[in-house]
Design a protein around this motif. Structure first.
Motif, mmCIF file in Angstrom:
data_model
loop_
_atom_site.group_PDB
_atom_site.id
_atom_site.type_symbol
_atom_site.label_atom_id
_atom_site.label_comp_id
_atom_site.label_asym_id
_atom_site.label_seq_id
_atom_site.Cartn_x
_atom_site.Cartn_y
_atom_site.Cartn_z
ATOM 1 N N ILE A 258 34.134 34.567 48.619
ATOM 2 C CA ILE A 258 35.304 34.270 47.791
ATOM 3 C C ILE A 258 34.902 33.178 46.812
ATOM 4 C CG2 ILE A 258 37.670 33.371 47.804
ATOM 5 C CD1 ILE A 258 37.909 34.574 50.669
ATOM 6 N N SER A 259 34.957 33.484 45.515
ATOM 7 C CA SER A 259 34.529 32.510 44.503
ATOM 8 C C SER A 259 35.667 32.145 43.556
ATOM 9 C CB SER A 259 33.337 33.061 43.725
ATOM 10 O OG SER A 259 33.646 34.322 43.195
ATOM 11 N N THR B 217 32.610 33.884 53.421
ATOM 12 C CA THR B 217 32.212 32.610 52.832
ATOM 13 C C THR B 217 33.145 32.302 51.676
ATOM 14 O OG1 THR B 217 29.903 32.983 53.416
ATOM 15 C CG2 THR B 217 30.343 31.358 51.685
ATOM 16 N N ILE B 218 33.663 31.070 51.648
ATOM 17 C CA ILE B 218 34.499 30.629 50.537
ATOM 18 C C ILE B 218 33.712 29.567 49.785
ATOM 19 C CG2 ILE B 218 36.743 29.755 49.831
ATOM 20 C CD1 ILE B 218 37.742 30.482 52.660
ATOM 21 N N VAL C 230 33.399 27.626 54.964
ATOM 22 C CA VAL C 230 34.421 27.206 54.009
ATOM 23 C C VAL C 230 33.931 26.272 52.907
ATOM 24 C CG1 VAL C 230 36.305 27.572 55.622
ATOM 25 C CG2 VAL C 230 35.185 25.352 55.520
ATOM 26 N N ASN C 231 32.757 25.687 53.028
ATOM 27 C CA ASN C 231 32.254 24.732 52.037
ATOM 28 C C ASN C 231 33.319 23.675 51.747
ATOM 29 O OD1 ASN C 231 29.562 25.858 51.639
ATOM 30 N ND2 ASN C 231 30.674 27.660 50.931
ATOM 31 N N TRP D 296 34.505 39.273 46.803
ATOM 32 C CA TRP D 296 35.835 39.569 47.357
ATOM 33 C C TRP D 296 36.744 40.175 46.293
ATOM 34 C CZ3 TRP D 296 38.344 38.210 52.172
ATOM 35 C CH2 TRP D 296 39.746 38.272 52.155
ATOM 36 N N HIS D 297 36.613 39.728 45.042
ATOM 37 C CA HIS D 297 37.520 40.103 43.962
ATOM 38 C C HIS D 297 37.143 41.396 43.242
ATOM 39 C CE1 HIS D 297 39.676 36.379 44.502
ATOM 40 N NE2 HIS D 297 38.517 35.770 44.582
ATOM 41 N N THR D 298 36.175 42.139 43.764
ATOM 42 C CA THR D 298 35.789 43.432 43.188
ATOM 43 C C THR D 298 36.462 44.550 43.985
ATOM 44 O OG1 THR D 298 33.675 42.562 42.414
ATOM 45 C CG2 THR D 298 33.842 44.948 42.651
ATOM 46 N N ALA D 299 37.297 45.329 43.312
ATOM 47 C CA ALA D 299 38.096 46.360 43.982
ATOM 48 C C ALA D 299 37.241 47.369 44.748
ATOM 49 C CB ALA D 299 38.977 47.081 42.965
ATOM 50 N N SER D 300 36.067 47.717 44.234
ATOM 51 C CA SER D 300 35.234 48.731 44.890
ATOM 52 C C SER D 300 34.664 48.263 46.226
ATOM 53 C CB SER D 300 34.101 49.174 43.963
ATOM 54 O OG SER D 300 33.248 48.082 43.678
#
Length: 184
Positions: A51-52, A69-70, A90-91, A21-25
């Motif tokens: 999402i990590s 997935t979180i 959501v774990n 999720w946190h990778t802009a590309s």
């Protein structure tokens, strides 16, 4: 000539070159979502988002056949609406609704959450409205910090069993128009 179908992905559209999720590309506008980004997760991409670490967006739409997935105990902070027509895993994480306008929780898929926080400071009645979904299950903790929540005929169940009854933390606000059920 034959017509050609062109799919236009919005700026906050997931294109999934990796699952992070946190990778802009991974995003159509090459920018990780912020509190003002409307996010749409589509099918037919190489990877679905994971999402990590903590994440935020304005509106989150998970299309049918798509998933989010979180991992671990991370927080996804939704400033607007959640529309879940796919799979939300959501774990041990938290979904937090921290809006300043009316927020909705809708879609066709079941929402089974670990922790759920409502902190809607709009002062509206309602500040948060459920609709178009099945009931919501919160396996661990439900926190109402602020907001008036219209359950709209649906239920929120807290806990997973008599051995794991979950918890409720209240600061301000209220629920109406449905049922809060808790395991004991």
């Amino acid at each position: 000539s034959a017509p050609v179908k062109i799919t236009v992905i919005p700026g906050g559209g997931w294109i999934g070159t990796t699952s992070d999720w946190h990778t802009a590309s991974n995003w159509c506008n090459n920018t990780v979502p912020t509190a003002t980004t409307d996010v749409e997760i589509a099918t037919g991409v190489p990877f679905q988002p994971v999402i990590s670490a903590g994440a935020v967006c304005r509106n989150l739409t998970i299309n049918s056949g798509a998933s989010v997935t979180i991992n671990a105990s991370n927080i996804l902070d939704i400033k607007g609406n959640l529309t879940n027509n796919g799979t939300l895993t959501v774990n041990t994480s938290t979904i937090s609704f921290t809006g300043t306008t009316l927020q909705t929780i809708s879609g066709t898929s079941i929402n089974i959450l670990n922790n759920l926080t409502f902190n809607n400071t709009s002062g509206l009645t309602p500040g948060i409205r459920m609709g178009g979904i099945n009931n919501v299950a919160v396996n661990n903790a439900l926190v109402l910090t602020a907001g008036i929540v219209d359950l709209n005929g649906y239920n929120i169940t807290i806990g997973a069993s008599t051995a794991s009854p979950g918890s409720i933390t209240y600061t301000a606000g209220r629920f109406y128009g449905g049922n809060l059920m808790r395991w004991y």
